[in-house]
Scaffold this motif. Structure first.
Motif, PDB file in Angstrom:
ATOM      1  N   ASN A  43       0.804  -1.231   0.000  1.00 30.22           N
ATOM      2  CA  ASN A  43       0.000   0.000   0.000  1.00 30.22           C
ATOM      3  C   ASN A  43       0.834   1.277   0.000  1.00 30.22           C
ATOM      4  O   ASN A  43       0.298   2.350   0.221  1.00 30.22           O
ATOM      5  CB  ASN A  43      -0.948   0.037   1.209  1.00 30.22           C
ATOM      6  N   GLU A  64      -2.164  -8.271  -5.702  1.00 26.77           N
ATOM      7  CA  GLU A  64      -3.603  -8.513  -5.871  1.00 26.77           C
ATOM      8  C   GLU A  64      -4.427  -8.089  -4.658  1.00 26.77           C
ATOM      9  O   GLU A  64      -5.656  -8.108  -4.722  1.00 26.77           O
ATOM     10  CB  GLU A  64      -3.848 -10.002  -6.145  1.00 26.77           C
ATOM     11  N   ARG A  65      -3.770  -7.731  -3.556  1.00 26.00           N
ATOM     12  CA  ARG A  65      -4.508  -7.471  -2.319  1.00 26.00           C
ATOM     13  C   ARG A  65      -4.923  -6.008  -2.200  1.00 26.00           C
ATOM     14  O   ARG A  65      -4.604  -5.314  -1.224  1.00 26.00           O
ATOM     15  CB  ARG A  65      -3.683  -7.931  -1.112  1.00 26.00           C
ATOM     16  N   GLY A  66      -5.637  -5.549  -3.211  1.00 31.66           N
ATOM     17  CA  GLY A  66      -6.225  -4.216  -3.194  1.00 31.66           C
ATOM     18  C   GLY A  66      -7.364  -4.210  -4.184  1.00 31.66           C
ATOM     19  O   GLY A  66      -7.408  -5.059  -5.078  1.00 31.66           O
ATOM     20  N   THR A  67      -8.303  -3.278  -4.025  1.00 33.68           N
ATOM     21  CA  THR A  67      -9.411  -3.227  -4.980  1.00 33.68           C
ATOM     22  C   THR A  67      -8.908  -2.656  -6.312  1.00 33.68           C
ATOM     23  O   THR A  67      -7.897  -1.976  -6.362  1.00 33.68           O
ATOM     24  CB  THR A  67     -10.563  -2.379  -4.415  1.00 33.68           C
ATOM     25  N   ARG A  68      -9.650  -2.973  -7.383  1.00 33.78           N
ATOM     26  CA  ARG A  68      -9.119  -2.713  -8.721  1.00 33.78           C
ATOM     27  C   ARG A  68      -8.819  -1.228  -8.977  1.00 33.78           C
ATOM     28  O   ARG A  68      -7.728  -0.867  -9.406  1.00 33.78           O
ATOM     29  CB  ARG A  68     -10.101  -3.228  -9.778  1.00 33.78           C
ATOM     30  N   GLU A  69      -9.782  -0.360  -8.697  1.00 28.62           N
ATOM     31  CA  GLU A  69      -9.583   1.053  -9.006  1.00 28.62           C
ATOM     32  C   GLU A  69      -8.512   1.666  -8.106  1.00 28.62           C
ATOM     33  O   GLU A  69      -7.692   2.463  -8.568  1.00 28.62           O
ATOM     34  CB  GLU A  69     -10.903   1.823  -8.857  1.00 28.62           C
ATOM     35  N   TYR A  70      -8.548   1.305  -6.831  1.00 32.07           N
ATOM     36  CA  TYR A  70      -7.531   1.848  -5.924  1.00 32.07           C
ATOM     37  C   TYR A  70      -6.138   1.463  -6.406  1.00 32.07           C
ATOM     38  O   TYR A  70      -5.209   2.270  -6.375  1.00 32.07           O
ATOM     39  CB  TYR A  70      -7.767   1.347  -4.498  1.00 32.07           C
ATOM     40  N   LEU A  93      -2.891   3.576  -7.171  1.00 32.10           N
ATOM     41  CA  LEU A  93      -1.652   3.297  -6.431  1.00 32.10           C
ATOM     42  C   LEU A  93      -0.495   3.020  -7.392  1.00 32.10           C
ATOM     43  O   LEU A  93       0.640   3.473  -7.174  1.00 32.10           O
ATOM     44  CB  LEU A  93      -1.878   2.110  -5.494  1.00 32.10           C
ATOM     45  N   GLY A 105      -2.074  -1.168 -12.329  1.00 31.82           N
ATOM     46  CA  GLY A 105      -2.803  -1.656 -11.156  1.00 31.82           C
ATOM     47  C   GLY A 105      -2.367  -3.061 -10.783  1.00 31.82           C
ATOM     48  O   GLY A 105      -1.177  -3.351 -10.721  1.00 31.82           O
ATOM     49  N   LYS A 106      -3.350  -3.962 -10.579  1.00 30.80           N
ATOM     50  CA  LYS A 106      -3.000  -5.356 -10.251  1.00 30.80           C
ATOM     51  C   LYS A 106      -3.140  -6.256 -11.467  1.00 30.80           C
ATOM     52  O   LYS A 106      -3.277  -7.468 -11.339  1.00 30.80           O
ATOM     53  CB  LYS A 106      -3.858  -5.861  -9.089  1.00 30.80           C
TER      54      LYS A 106
END
Lengths: 437, 170
Positions: free
Chosen positions: B67, B102-108, B112, B140-141
């Motif tokens: 993060n 992968e441990r975050g929501t897609r848009e965030y 990031l 992103g991810k």
């Protein structure tokens, strides 16, 4: 079961041997967390000519599947039926249907017209009240038989629950294929029950986060075509794709306003993401947020007056609400962990979101003031909820641990009836259409 | 990857080929062939100023904490080498690709990844590389290089990669 007749309720109470004042225990209330699905009999629709047999079977099958999937109804096995419906214009043998425990009965007929259209009639019967609750007739091109089936399901759902249905709807989503380290993602649409999947892009470039406009004719989504990630519009009628605006940096996370005239989205500049809104008629762009935190995932309230979004301006990813002009930005999520991807219910009463706590990603709902938080799903990584147009059911992306792909799941807002949604292969980022007009 | 010798790279390639072979239905097992002896051929020479030069001899990847988007102390030497190399090849333009686990929501994670790419861009800029030579993109991810759901995989995926957009020697 707000709309059920007192006669039916009285009969149910008698059968169950219950002394229930005001029949409170017998409601099929979609708000209740634990309900018994209503036993309902749906025989194949009666063919008027031998050529109509298949259509009659197919339509009944889709109606049974729709009502079963809702979790509110228990379609009974046609093999158990005693009464054989041959003419839907005469009353059924109610006692024969009571024996097999049916409380509702759907009878229908199918007839190909001389003008090439299909005529479909159906009636909904209250078995204990011994009366017709609903009778409707449709004419359509034969190829549209699935839509007629879904419209019949919606009519039954609405008559018995008092809530608008959601079966005659479509889902736009991202279809996924290929190995975990080289996923191919394609923009796709399908019917709410997974039928009629259509792929809109070929997978040669990455696409993400599609959302319908209020008429379900236009899709806003993010595309990496030309390695320039940006928000695009896809017109389903013409098949035309159009980059939305000409921004120097990445635009992402688009969503239409309830009137369909605006798209709200994030624009990244110098590593910082803020929320902007573009008027589709004038192409005027208005900036709504100005802070150095990440601001994204905007979603309008159904009256268009407010926008919920997520921001990490306070240190962690949390949910905020602001007025549609950007004023009065205030945080609403204060519970444990991080909270993101807020989506306002079409009813206005709730905001669905992704809750992230110590290694778990789950779907939850809260009121727009942040109170009443409830966690609904329990996957390893559930994210990105989308509402059925009646605000009673949610779909979301479920990622399977260990690079084993993504699936679309649905769950009632009560937390009941969690089930996988039929998709052609792996899928993610579902967005529910409004009821198709 | 930065210090990987050419010999090691050949070995890795051979291993990958063997793995790929295993995925198809193997024919009835022949007598086990002895593993190929290490070959001491000289490494194919890397063209100075090429994409391979940047990747192998300079190091194209830096990593991030969960993060977070701050350049880590341990990665500053890599970015210093990138800045020195970019000063030596002034016609090269680069794109910094920001990535997340992968441990975050897609848009965030899209946001990031943009933050991470920009953090690298700013660091290179502070070392004298003109911002006009540096583009950024966030995946992103969406572009993991390791697919297991483990901390070590996630650490590998939280990265910014400097890739040549134009002007490389070949």
């Amino acid at each position: 079961m707000r709309k059920l007749t007192p006669t039916l309720l009285a009969a149910l109470a008698a059968v169950l041997g219950m002394l229930v004042p005001a029949f409170a225990a017998l409601k099929v209330d979609v708000n209740q967390a634990n309900i018994q699905p209503l036993p309902i009999a749906i025989p194949d629709f009666v063919p008027v000519t031998p050529a109509d047999v298949a259509a009659g079977q197919n339509i009944a099958k889709v109606v049974r599947a729709d009502l079963d999937r809702s979790g509110l109804f228990k379609p009974l096995d046609p093999k158990s039926f005693i009464d054989k419906v041959t003419n839907i214009n005469i009353a059924p043998n109610f006692s024969d249907w009571r024996i097999i425990t049916a409380q509702g009965l759907v009878t229908g007929s199918v007839a190909m017209q001389s003008d090439g259209r299909l005529r479909v009639d159906f009636r909904l019967w209250d078995i204990y009240g011994e009366e017709q609750m609903l009778g409707l007739q449709y004419f359509t091109q034969p190829a549209n038989w699935r839509r007629i089936a879904h419209m019949i399901s919606d009519a039954i759902y609405q008559r018995i629950t008092g809530e608008t249905g959601y079966f005659d709807t479509r889902i736009v989503f991202i279809s996924e294929s290929g190995p975990p380290l080289a996923r191919k993602k394609r923009l796709a649409v399908m019917d709410e029950d997974g039928a009629n999947p259509t792929f809109l892009t070929n997978g040669s470039y990455l696409v993400l986060t599609p959302r319908f406009n209020p008429t379900a004719q236009m899709i806003a989504y993010m595309s990496y075509i030309g390695r320039k990630p940006a928000v695009y519009l896809f017109d389903l009628e013409s098949g035309r794709q159009e980059k939305l605006g000409d921004f120097p940096n990445m635009t992402f996370s688009p969503r239409f306003s309830p009137d369909g005239n605006k798209v709200v989205m994030s624009l990244e500049k110098g590593g910082n993401s803020d929320i902007y809104v573009m008027d589709l008629r004038t192409r005027a762009v208005t900036r709504l947020t100005y802070d150095p935190g990440i601001d994204t995932s905007p979603s309008y309230s159904p009256d268009g007056k407010q926008i919920t979004f997520e921001s990490d301006r306070g240190g962690t990813q949390q949910i905020y609400v602001m007025n549609a002009d950007g004023s009065n930005q205030h945080r609403i999520s204060f519970g444990a962990g991080r909270n993101g991807t807020p989506v306002w219910s079409p009813r206005g009463d709730l905001i669905a979101f992704t809750k992230i706590t110590s290694g778990s990603f789950r779907i939850g709902v809260m009121r727009p003031d942040g109170s009443g938080e409830r966690i609904l799903s329990d996957g390893w990584e559930d994210e990105g909820p989308t509402w059925a147009p009646n605000g009673r059911v949610l779909m979301f992306t479920r990622t399977i641990e260990g690079g084993r792909g993504s699936q679309i799941w649905s769950i009632d807002v009560t937390g009941r009836n969690e089930r996988r949604v039929a998709t052609p292969g792996d899928a993610s980022d579902p967005a529910w259409s409004p009821l198709i007009q | 990857m930065t210090k990987m010798s050419a010999g090691m790279k050949l070995a890795v390639v051979a291993f990958a080929v063997m793995l790929a072979g295993c995925e198809t239905k193997p024919p009835p097992a022949p007598p086990a062939a002895p593993p190929p002896a290490p070959v001491a051929t000289p490494a194919p020479s890397i063209v100075p100023g090429s994409a391979e030069d940047l990747r192998v001899n300079v190091g194209d990847t830096v990593h991030f904490d969960y993060n977070k988007s701050a350049v880590l102390e341990g990665d500053k030497a890599t970015l210093q080498r990138q800045a020195t190399w970019l000063a030596k090849y002034p016609s090269v333009r680069v794109t910094i690709e920001g990535n997340c686990d992968e441990r975050g929501t897609r848009e965030y994670n899209l946001a990031l990844g943009a933050r991470r790419a920009n953090a690298v861009k700013e660091y290179l800029n502070s070392l004298g590389v003109s911002a006009a030579r540096i583009d950024t993109i966030s995946y992103g991810k969406e572009r993991p290089i390791c697919s297991e759901s483990t901390e070590s995989c996630w650490a590998q995926n939280r990265r910014a990669v400097t890739v040549i957009a134009s002007g490389a020697s070949s």
